[in-house]
Write a protein that holds these residues in place. Structure first.
Motif, PDB file in Angstrom:
ATOM      1  N   THR A 197      39.693  24.107  80.480  1.00  0.00           N
ATOM      2  CA  THR A 197      40.386  23.301  79.692  1.00  0.00           C
ATOM      3  C   THR A 197      39.826  23.701  78.099  1.00  0.00           C
ATOM      4  OG1 THR A 197      40.511  21.622  80.939  1.00  0.00           O
ATOM      5  CG2 THR A 197      40.938  21.048  78.722  1.00  0.00           C
ATOM      6  N   ALA A 198      38.621  24.275  77.939  1.00  0.00           N
ATOM      7  CA  ALA A 198      38.012  24.485  77.050  1.00  0.00           C
ATOM      8  C   ALA A 198      38.322  25.686  76.214  1.00  0.00           C
ATOM      9  CB  ALA A 198      36.366  24.460  77.096  1.00  0.00           C
ATOM     10  N   LYS A 199      39.246  26.287  76.943  1.00  0.00           N
ATOM     11  CA  LYS A 199      39.827  27.685  76.301  1.00  0.00           C
ATOM     12  C   LYS A 199      41.100  27.303  75.407  1.00  0.00           C
ATOM     13  CE  LYS A 199      38.494  30.734  80.120  1.00  0.00           C
ATOM     14  NZ  LYS A 199      37.494  31.353  79.369  1.00  0.00           N
ATOM     15  N   ALA A 200      41.437  25.815  75.380  1.00  0.00           N
ATOM     16  CA  ALA A 200      42.748  25.487  74.647  1.00  0.00           C
ATOM     17  C   ALA A 200      42.268  25.611  73.305  1.00  0.00           C
ATOM     18  CB  ALA A 200      42.898  24.063  74.998  1.00  0.00           C
ATOM     19  N   SER A 201      40.995  25.789  72.781  1.00  0.00           N
ATOM     20  CA  SER A 201      40.533  25.753  71.407  1.00  0.00           C
ATOM     21  C   SER A 201      40.968  27.140  70.861  1.00  0.00           C
ATOM     22  CB  SER A 201      38.958  25.484  71.411  1.00  0.00           C
ATOM     23  OG  SER A 201      38.641  25.801  69.998  1.00  0.00           O
ATOM     24  N   ASP A 202      41.281  28.266  71.970  1.00  0.00           N
ATOM     25  CA  ASP A 202      41.421  29.602  71.292  1.00  0.00           C
ATOM     26  C   ASP A 202      42.942  29.959  71.747  1.00  0.00           C
ATOM     27  OD1 ASP A 202      38.919  30.076  70.620  1.00  0.00           O
ATOM     28  OD2 ASP A 202      38.459  30.482  72.853  1.00  0.00           O
ATOM     29  N   VAL A 203      43.944  28.868  72.043  1.00  0.00           N
ATOM     30  CA  VAL A 203      45.293  29.030  72.073  1.00  0.00           C
ATOM     31  C   VAL A 203      46.141  29.252  71.057  1.00  0.00           C
ATOM     32  CG1 VAL A 203      47.274  28.089  73.401  1.00  0.00           C
ATOM     33  CG2 VAL A 203      45.055  28.181  74.762  1.00  0.00           C
ATOM     34  N   SER A 204      46.907  30.200  70.590  1.00  0.00           N
ATOM     35  CA  SER A 204      47.779  29.984  69.727  1.00  0.00           C
ATOM     36  C   SER A 204      48.949  29.322  70.227  1.00  0.00           C
ATOM     37  CB  SER A 204      48.091  31.407  69.370  1.00  0.00           C
ATOM     38  OG  SER A 204      48.811  31.123  67.978  1.00  0.00           O
ATOM     39  N   MET A 205      49.527  28.249  69.436  1.00  0.00           N
ATOM     40  CA  MET A 205      50.885  27.824  69.891  1.00  0.00           C
ATOM     41  C   MET A 205      51.901  27.777  68.583  1.00  0.00           C
ATOM     42  SD  MET A 205      51.717  24.149  72.026  1.00  0.00           S
ATOM     43  CE  MET A 205      50.871  25.041  73.352  1.00  0.00           C
ATOM     44  N   SER A 206      53.092  28.386  68.721  1.00  0.00           N
ATOM     45  CA  SER A 206      53.885  28.660  67.671  1.00  0.00           C
ATOM     46  C   SER A 206      54.667  26.982  67.588  1.00  0.00           C
ATOM     47  CB  SER A 206      55.104  29.523  67.770  1.00  0.00           C
ATOM     48  OG  SER A 206      55.855  29.002  68.925  1.00  0.00           O
ATOM     49  N   ARG A 207      55.295  26.781  66.556  1.00  0.00           N
ATOM     50  CA  ARG A 207      56.085  25.739  66.134  1.00  0.00           C
ATOM     51  C   ARG A 207      57.090  25.523  67.099  1.00  0.00           C
ATOM     52  NH1 ARG A 207      57.156  22.711  61.608  1.00  0.00           N
ATOM     53  NH2 ARG A 207      55.764  23.997  60.261  1.00  0.00           N
ATOM     54  N   LEU A 208      57.929  26.808  67.620  1.00  0.00           N
ATOM     55  CA  LEU A 208      58.947  26.842  68.511  1.00  0.00           C
ATOM     56  C   LEU A 208      58.529  26.533  70.183  1.00  0.00           C
ATOM     57  CD1 LEU A 208      61.692  27.221  69.182  1.00  0.00           C
ATOM     58  CD2 LEU A 208      61.306  29.682  69.391  1.00  0.00           C
ATOM     59  N   GLU A 209      57.220  27.004  70.284  1.00  0.00           N
ATOM     60  CA  GLU A 209      56.669  26.405  71.454  1.00  0.00           C
ATOM     61  C   GLU A 209      56.509  24.902  71.674  1.00  0.00           C
ATOM     62  OE1 GLU A 209      54.383  30.919  72.960  1.00  0.00           O
ATOM     63  OE2 GLU A 209      53.663  29.558  71.278  1.00  0.00           O
ATOM     64  N   TRP A 210      55.588  24.445  70.403  1.00  0.00           N
ATOM     65  CA  TRP A 210      55.269  23.060  70.635  1.00  0.00           C
ATOM     66  C   TRP A 210      56.479  22.256  70.855  1.00  0.00           C
ATOM     67  CZ3 TRP A 210      56.407  18.388  68.235  1.00  0.00           C
ATOM     68  CH2 TRP A 210      55.475  17.519  68.574  1.00  0.00           C
ATOM     69  N   TYR A 211      57.632  22.649  70.176  1.00  0.00           N
ATOM     70  CA  TYR A 211      58.776  21.615  70.131  1.00  0.00           C
ATOM     71  C   TYR A 211      59.496  21.915  71.655  1.00  0.00           C
ATOM     72  CZ  TYR A 211      59.292  19.593  65.777  1.00  0.00           C
ATOM     73  OH  TYR A 211      58.873  18.621  64.637  1.00  0.00           O
ATOM     74  N   GLU A 212      59.391  23.203  72.447  1.00  0.00           N
ATOM     75  CA  GLU A 212      60.057  23.305  73.563  1.00  0.00           C
ATOM     76  C   GLU A 212      58.846  22.424  74.646  1.00  0.00           C
ATOM     77  OE1 GLU A 212      60.852  26.868  76.948  1.00  0.00           O
ATOM     78  OE2 GLU A 212      59.427  27.386  74.963  1.00  0.00           O
ATOM     79  N   LEU A 213      57.756  22.460  74.547  1.00  0.00           N
ATOM     80  CA  LEU A 213      57.163  21.447  75.436  1.00  0.00           C
ATOM     81  C   LEU A 213      57.444  20.025  75.159  1.00  0.00           C
ATOM     82  CD1 LEU A 213      53.565  23.260  74.951  1.00  0.00           C
ATOM     83  CD2 LEU A 213      54.730  22.821  77.349  1.00  0.00           C
ATOM     84  N   TYR A 214      57.629  19.580  73.850  1.00  0.00           N
ATOM     85  CA  TYR A 214      58.153  18.370  73.746  1.00  0.00           C
ATOM     86  C   TYR A 214      59.418  18.073  74.439  1.00  0.00           C
ATOM     87  CZ  TYR A 214      59.553  14.101  70.869  1.00  0.00           C
ATOM     88  OH  TYR A 214      60.116  13.082  70.653  1.00  0.00           O
TER      89      TYR A 214
END
Length: 307
Positions: free
Chosen positions: A282-299
């Motif tokens: 889970t700590a690896k989340a700190s290094d994950v790059s997430m785009s605006r499009l990816e964020w809204y896709e998850l939403y």
């Protein structure tokens, strides 16, 4: 692990914290492994509450941490007070002070980096809270203060009397439970998601420089229906999470946390796993790059339609 600067403080903390509610189920040696795994992966913020495990979670952490040789100033230790399980909420001066003194004894530390008021007490007398905070600050037992599960007006009432800035608000939020976000996206609508249940708490927190600490970041919705991963009500969401996890070579947990970290409110998610392998993943989340499009896709894949 990235660090975030907590506004109005000198605190620079790991952007992911570890909640110790379940530490009471561990032996001292298991607790040491959990703590060491967290620190090795950059998670140096530890979240407690006086009621976790009836105080046993703090006690086990205190014994384990005191034997590990980790410098006290290399980590941040937070606790919460105000719940008397099954009976009442108590923000009285006497209860707050006694709770902190007992937590410090169990944790085997001289001070807390932060103390939060755990859940709203409708019988709160903010003058008493202010007196308690003043004393704890003067005695060097608490560096900074905050709240948990409180809305803007409850915070404003406290701020009328409390001299110290309230820098944290710990709130339930996950990729499948985010009513504060829903209400902001559905302004001037008449659907269920448009209901503002929290008084624009997300925007209030940003305006007033309060760091939101999302708790239960893997919870499926608002009930007690388990975690979101493999949950039958979130099939599409799980498909998207698994695809992104594969694309980014991280765990599903890291994707769920990265979704929270992507929000510009600079949240500090509190994970609650006592599994060292899951903590490291889970700590690896700190290094994950997430785009605006990816964020809204998850939403959207969680069943939340954009207006």
């Amino acid at each position: 692990m990235k660090k975030i600067q907590v506004s109005q403080t000198e605190l620079k903390v790991s952007e992911i914290g570890l909640g110790l509610m379940r530490m009471n189920s561990l032996t001292d040696e298991e607790a040491k492994k959990v703590i060491q795994t967290a620190v090795d992966n950059g998670i140096t913020f530890f979240d407690h509450a006086d009621i976790y495990g009836g105080g046993e979670s703090e006690r086990i952490f205190g014994r384990a941490f005191s034997e590990m040789g980790i410098a006290r100033d290399a980590v941040h230790v937070q606790s919460k007070t105000g719940i008397v399980p099954g009976k009442m909420y108590d923000f009285s001066k006497e209860h707050i002070i006694q709770s902190v003194e007992e937590s410090l004894e169990r944790l085997k530390v001289d001070y807390l980096d932060a103390l939060l008021l755990h859940r709203p007490d409708t019988l709160v007398e903010p003058e008493e809270v202010a007196e308690a905070f003043d004393l704890l600050k003067q005695q060097g037992k608490v560096r900074y203060f905050g709240v948990s599960n409180q809305n803007p007006m409850q915070i404003e009432l406290l701020k009328k009397y409390v001299k110290q800035p309230l820098v944290f608000n710990q709130l339930q939020m996950s990729v499948s439970h985010h009513p504060m976000i829903d209400a902001g996206l559905n302004v001037n609508r008449s659907n269920e998601l448009s209901l503002d249940r929290d008084g624009s708490l997300l925007d209030y927190s940003r305006l007033h420089n309060m760091t939101i600490q999302p708790w239960s970041p893997f919870q499926a919705g608002n009930g007690n229906s388990g975690i979101v991963f493999d949950h039958p009500e979130y099939k599409e969401l799980n498909v998207v999470i698994e695809r992104m996890a594969e694309e980014k070579s991280v765990s599903r947990e890291a994707i769920a946390i990265a979704w929270l970290l992507r929000h510009p409110a600079k949240m500090q998610p509190i994970i609650g796993s006592m599994n060292p392998e899951r903590i490291a993943a889970t700590a690896k989340a700190s290094d994950v790059s997430m785009s605006r499009l990816e964020w809204y896709e998850l939403y959207r894949s969680g069943g939340f339609q954009l207006p």
